[in-house]
Design a protein around this motif. Structure first.
Motif, short mmCIF file in Angstrom:
data_model
loop_
_atom_site.label_atom_id
_atom_site.label_comp_id
_atom_site.label_asym_id
_atom_site.label_seq_id
_atom_site.Cartn_x
_atom_site.Cartn_y
_atom_site.Cartn_z
N PRO A 1 49.53 54.16 39.12
CA PRO A 1 48.61 54.55 38.04
C PRO A 1 47.24 53.90 38.22
CG PRO A 1 50.11 52.86 37.27
CD PRO A 1 50.53 53.20 38.68
N PRO A 2 46.20 54.51 37.62
CA PRO A 2 44.89 53.85 37.68
C PRO A 2 44.87 52.61 36.79
CG PRO A 2 44.70 56.02 36.64
CD PRO A 2 46.15 55.80 36.93
N ILE A 3 44.02 51.66 37.17
CA ILE A 3 43.85 50.44 36.36
C ILE A 3 42.83 50.78 35.28
CG2 ILE A 3 42.98 48.07 36.42
CD1 ILE A 3 43.70 48.08 39.48
N LYS A 4 43.15 50.45 34.02
CA LYS A 4 42.19 50.79 32.94
C LYS A 4 40.99 49.86 32.96
CE LYS A 4 45.51 52.63 29.64
NZ LYS A 4 46.76 51.84 29.72
N THR A 5 41.27 48.55 33.00
CA THR A 5 40.19 47.57 33.00
C THR A 5 40.49 46.48 34.03
OG1 THR A 5 39.96 47.91 30.63
CG2 THR A 5 38.85 46.00 31.54
N ILE A 6 39.48 46.13 34.79
CA ILE A 6 39.66 45.09 35.79
C ILE A 6 38.39 44.23 35.77
CG2 ILE A 6 38.74 46.58 37.66
CD1 ILE A 6 40.73 45.26 39.57
N THR A 7 38.54 42.94 36.01
CA THR A 7 37.33 42.10 36.04
C THR A 7 36.75 42.12 37.46
OG1 THR A 7 38.50 40.08 36.63
CG2 THR A 7 38.27 40.54 34.27
N TYR A 8 35.46 41.77 37.56
CA TYR A 8 34.82 41.73 38.88
C TYR A 8 35.61 40.84 39.82
CZ TYR A 8 30.53 43.52 36.67
OH TYR A 8 29.61 44.26 36.00
N ARG A 9 36.06 39.70 39.28
CA ARG A 9 36.75 38.75 40.16
C ARG A 9 38.08 39.30 40.65
NH1 ARG A 9 37.43 33.37 38.00
NH2 ARG A 9 38.38 33.15 40.02
N GLU A 10 38.79 39.99 39.76
CA GLU A 10 40.05 40.60 40.21
C GLU A 10 39.77 41.65 41.27
OE1 GLU A 10 43.08 40.78 36.48
OE2 GLU A 10 41.21 41.86 36.23
N LEU A 11 38.72 42.42 41.04
CA LEU A 11 38.40 43.47 42.00
C LEU A 11 38.04 42.89 43.36
CD1 LEU A 11 38.07 46.55 42.29
CD2 LEU A 11 35.63 46.21 41.94
N ARG A 12 37.31 41.77 43.34
CA ARG A 12 36.96 41.10 44.59
C ARG A 12 38.23 40.74 45.36
NH1 ARG A 12 33.58 40.10 48.12
NH2 ARG A 12 33.75 37.87 48.19
N GLU A 13 39.20 40.19 44.62
CA GLU A 13 40.45 39.77 45.27
C GLU A 13 41.15 40.98 45.89
OE1 GLU A 13 41.49 36.69 45.53
OE2 GLU A 13 40.22 35.67 44.08
N LEU A 14 41.16 42.09 45.15
CA LEU A 14 41.86 43.27 45.67
C LEU A 14 41.08 43.92 46.81
CD1 LEU A 14 43.22 44.97 42.41
CD2 LEU A 14 44.54 43.78 44.15
N SER A 15 39.75 43.97 46.68
CA SER A 15 38.97 44.63 47.75
C SER A 15 39.04 43.82 49.03
CB SER A 15 37.50 44.82 47.43
OG SER A 15 37.23 44.82 46.12
N TYR A 16 39.05 42.52 48.88
CA TYR A 16 39.15 41.67 50.05
C TYR A 16 40.42 42.00 50.83
CZ TYR A 16 40.53 37.47 52.52
OH TYR A 16 41.00 36.61 53.47
#
Ligand code: ASP
Length: 441
Positions: free
Chosen positions: A224-239
């Motif tokens: 499923p899509p993530i409804k809300t994510i913080t910049y820091r969480e996104l950084r961890e996932l994109s990395y």
């Protein structure tokens, strides 16, 4: 009234049909003042992005080959968009100029950037918006790095002069006037830069997926899509390889506290994913926000009795890496052991490896030092993990119940993520096991 910056990716502007959808989206909300456009992307799986075609033209010229036939295919794509929109707009002069410039060695970045330039001209005409060329508002320094402050000042001044604007993504200008592009996917960065300069309330990034997904859909079924994510969480996932937004696109808006909303041009009603600077709320149904994983890591394992009491041990090891221009990714350590996780690609050269091992031997006299390859890292990311008891235990039992050997564990001190190292061939199985534990009912 608020201000929104809207960026449309290549697949959202691949043909006339998509241009129409884009126009509907833009016109549906008068707050959508500033539009950043990519070059036409793929219309179907086997198609080629215009940016890739332009890179290819540049290569053909370098090889001394004629580009007439190949370049005409690029012209066809733009002419088809103009015709499909029923626009009275003649871009043949632009197309001839660009071809001539590419043939006269105007540079690789110039060639690549023309994809967004032409698309933005057409989109501005279609929307009846002003066109502001990125080369007059986005600046790079002599050494090729992006000049954020100069850009922000000039961009802000320019935007004030226009109510509704289209700006091409992906490129800017060097001090000597030549064009320079960001790395691939860089229109996301342009959108973020514009949002910061416009002091926007929201940066909408329109693409062809309904937001960031909880996991890679090529690995787990229908996440499923993530409804809300913080910049820091996104950084961890994109990395770790989750790619929905260019990594560098986060910084300008994060700095200004502007949220990003990832939206789907083909499903405009879907709310997509909100990327925000901070929120204490989390989806308690899942606890975790997302998971991602990546292969291609190596660990330098160092052992020495009484290592813990030897002051400066870690620094000396890291000095060796610095001398060899290698950045480390993680540092799992024990009382008498230290692991340094690095990208395998950064130490693939055999002589470099030998040099690193002998320098570590010389500087810290360990009992043993070895490099082990074949490590995959997976990140379980979630701001909710701090509050939910037993998350780490659930991660580890899910992995071991799937019969997978854990080679390394590292939990960030922020408790935002748990990093687990497994054998490369176990990565997909491990991701599925964690997904099943936290997400699947
Ligand atoms: N057109 C460029 C690329 O394909 C930039 C972008 O789309 O963001 O990488």
């Amino acid at each position: 009234m608020g201000i929104k910056v809207v960026k449309f990716g290549g697949s959202s502007l691949a043909d006339a049909e998509h241009f129409r959808r884009v126009a509907e989206i833009v016109k549906a909300d008068p707050e959508r003042h500033y539009v950043v456009a990519s070059a036409p992307g793929k219309r179907h799986k086997e198609d080629t992005k215009v940016t890739d075609m332009l890179y290819h033209c540049y290569e053909l010229v370098r090889e001394g080959k004629d580009i007439t036939e190949y370049y005409s295919r690029i012209c066809d794509r733009y002419n088809a968009i103009i015709a499909g929109l029923g626009l009275d707009f003649d871009i043949s002069g632009e197309l001839d100029y660009i071809r001539n410039a590419i043939e006269h060695y105007s540079g690789q970045d110039f060639a690549a950037s023309r994809g967004e330039y032409l698309n933005s001209l057409i989109l501005a005409k279609y929307l009846k918006f002003d066109f502001v060329d990125a080369e007059s508002v986005i600046y790079f320094r002599e050494n090729g790095t992006f000049d954020e402050e100069k850009t922000n000042t000039c961009m802000r001044e320019e935007l004030k002069k226009h109510q509704y604007v289209v700006i091409p993504g992906f490129y800017g200008v060097m001090p000597n006037g030549t064009i320079k592009t960001f790395s691939r996917g860089g229109s996301d960065i342009t959108g973020s830069i514009v949002a910061r300069a416009a002091e926007a309330d929201l940066y909408e990034n329109w693409t062809d997926v309904s937001g960031c997904l909880m996991a890679d859909p090529r690995i787990v079924h229908n996440p499923p899509p993530i409804k809300t994510i913080t910049y820091r969480e996104l950084r961890e996932l994109s990395y770790m390889g989750a790619s929905v937004l260019h990594e560098d696109a986060i910084f300008p808006v994060r700095y200004a506290g502007i949220p990003i909303n990832i939206r789907n041009t083909n499903e405009p009603e879907a709310p997509g994913t909100m990327i925000v600077s901070g929120t204490s709320e989390y989806d308690s149904a899942h606890v975790i926000t997302g998971i991602a994983g990546k292969r291609g890591f190596s660990v330098i394992n160092i052992e020495k009795d009484m290592m813990n009491s030897e002051i400066g041990f870690g620094r000396r090891v890291l000095d060796v890496l610095e001398d060899n221009e290698i950045s480390f990714e993680h540092l799992p350590s024990g009382v008498d052991t230290m692991g340094v996780v690095v990208a395998t690609s950064s130490i693939k050269d055999e002589t470099k490896r030998e040099r690193i091992l002998s320098s570590i031997n010389k500087r810290v006299h360990p009992d043993s030092v070895v490099i082990e390859d074949g490590l995959a890292l997976l990140a379980v990311v979630g701001r909710g993990m701090v509050k939910a008891k037993g998350t780490a235990a659930r991660v580890f039992s899910a992995i071991s119940n799937a019969g997978i050997n854990i080679r390394m564990i590292d939990q960030g001190s922020s408790e935002l993520n748990i990093i687990v190292g497994v054998e490369e061939h176990d990565l997909e199985k491990a991701l599925n096991a964690i997904y099943a534990e936290f997400v699947k009912e």
